[in-house]
Scaffold this active site. Structure first.
Site, PDB file in Angstrom:
ATOM      1  N   ASP A 177      -4.169  -6.202  -6.627  1.00 15.02           N
ATOM      2  CA  ASP A 177      -2.975  -7.036  -6.023  1.00 15.02           C
ATOM      3  C   ASP A 177      -3.673  -8.263  -6.051  1.00 15.02           C
ATOM      4  OD1 ASP A 177       0.130  -6.029  -5.141  1.00 15.02           O
ATOM      5  OD2 ASP A 177      -0.426  -8.249  -4.868  1.00 15.02           O
ATOM      6  N   GLY A 229       0.646  -1.347  -0.177  1.00 21.12           N
ATOM      7  CA  GLY A 229       0.032   0.015   0.019  1.00 21.12           C
ATOM      8  C   GLY A 229       0.976   1.381   0.021  1.00 21.12           C
ATOM      9  N   TRP A 232       2.667   2.956  -2.423  1.00 21.68           N
ATOM     10  CA  TRP A 232       2.467   3.898  -3.521  1.00 21.68           C
ATOM     11  C   TRP A 232       0.827   4.315  -3.345  1.00 21.68           C
ATOM     12  CZ3 TRP A 232       4.498   3.065  -9.088  1.00 21.68           C
ATOM     13  CH2 TRP A 232       5.970   2.936  -8.885  1.00 21.68           C
ATOM     14  N   ASP A 246       3.785  -1.115  -9.867  1.00 27.13           N
ATOM     15  CA  ASP A 246       5.240  -1.515  -9.402  1.00 27.13           C
ATOM     16  C   ASP A 246       5.166  -3.018  -9.398  1.00 27.13           C
ATOM     17  OD1 ASP A 246       7.474  -0.816  -7.995  1.00 27.13           O
ATOM     18  OD2 ASP A 246       6.346  -0.697  -6.069  1.00 27.13           O
ATOM     19  N   LYS A 294       7.296  -0.429 -13.559  1.00 30.01           N
ATOM     20  CA  LYS A 294       8.230  -0.996 -13.318  1.00 30.01           C
ATOM     21  C   LYS A 294       8.786  -1.863 -14.203  1.00 30.01           C
ATOM     22  CE  LYS A 294       9.014  -3.501  -9.416  1.00 30.01           C
ATOM     23  NZ  LYS A 294       8.854  -3.429  -7.638  1.00 30.01           N
ATOM     24  N   ASP A 296      -5.653 -11.166 -10.170  1.00 29.52           N
ATOM     25  CA  ASP A 296      -4.419 -11.372 -10.561  1.00 29.52           C
ATOM     26  C   ASP A 296      -4.475 -10.599 -12.239  1.00 29.52           C
ATOM     27  OD1 ASP A 296      -2.094 -12.636 -12.375  1.00 29.52           O
ATOM     28  OD2 ASP A 296      -2.405 -14.411 -11.384  1.00 29.52           O
TER      29      ASP A 296
END
Ligand SMILES: C[S@@+](CC[C@H](N)C(=O)[O-])C[C@H]1O[C@@H](n2cnc3c(N)ncnc32)[C@H](O)[C@@H]1O
Length: 205
Positions: free
Chosen positions: A73, A53, A55, A113, A153, A90
């Site tokens: 997530d 949590g 970000w 991320d 990322k 997912d």
């Protein structure tokens, strides 16, 4: 782990505790925001790979009460505030798009991320990271509004250049950025994409 990497991790770990952030990663988004100003007050933000949590906390502070963060997530994340909603999903599974769309259909910013549970086997870790990055780009095409921003990322490897050139097609500007708070030895880098081109959303409909 080398001593200087360990010391740097400890420094950000302590700083995160002190400031009430749920992860050290929070500082990476703070650095991205300081340099590129990707999030504005009132924005709707999709945060892929949101747990635990950090970000989402940073983004929630920036957007304020009139904005909204939707965190996604595979692992549960705690509620971090009233402008935050969490979706357990997912992103590599088809039903994730429907779950996100139920919460919100257009975002001003998409963040990712996401990273795999690392195995230590470089080719596998880089490969999975690349799949997650491409999946984020795909979701961005569906959910980001024209002119919106995306930060993602990715571990540098075989498909890194392919990812950059696809992102270049969709955005007005892209930057590759390595935050100071990211381990120097790690292959992770953040691709900051500014201004989704008008035609991209229409093409993905
Ligand atoms: C480095 S952590 C994110 C940290 C987060 N940005 C923060 O500041 O708290 C990477 C996250 O990616 C998530 N992730 C990995 N694969 C995923 C997938 N297929 N779908 C959704 N989330 C995924 C992991 O569960 C993990 O929580």
């Amino acid at each position: 782990m080398q001593w200087h990497v360990k010391r740097k991790n400890e420094f950000y770990y302590k700083k995160a505790k002190e400031l009430g952030y749920r992860s050290r990663s929070a500082f990476k988004l703070l650095e991205i925001q300081e340099k590129f100003r990707i999030i504005k007050r009132g924005d709707r933000v999709l945060d892929l790979g949101a747990a635990p949590g950090g970000w989402s906390q940073v983004a929630a502070n920036i957007v304020g009460d009139n904005g909204m963060i939707i965190g996604v997530d595979v692992q549960p994340a705690p509620n971090i505030g009233k402008n935050f909603r969490f979706i357990l999903a997912d992103v590599t599974k088809e039903n994730s798009e429907g779950k996100i769309a139920k919460a919100c259909t257009t975002f001003d910013v998409v963040l990712s991320d996401m990273s795999p549970q690392t195995t230590g086997i470089k080719d596998i870790d880089v490969g999975v990271s690349n799949v997650l990055a491409f999946k984020s780009l795909h979701l961005t095409k569906i959910f980001l509004k024209a002119g919106g921003n995306f930060a993602c990322k990715i571990f540098q490897g075989k498909y890194f250049v392919a990812f950059l050139s696809e992102a270049k097609e969709y955005f007005e500007k892209i930057h590759s950025f390595k935050p100071k708070s990211s381990d120097k030895a790690s292959r992770e880098v953040y691709i900051v994409c500014l201004g989704l081109k008008e035609h991209v959303q229409k093409d993905s409909e």
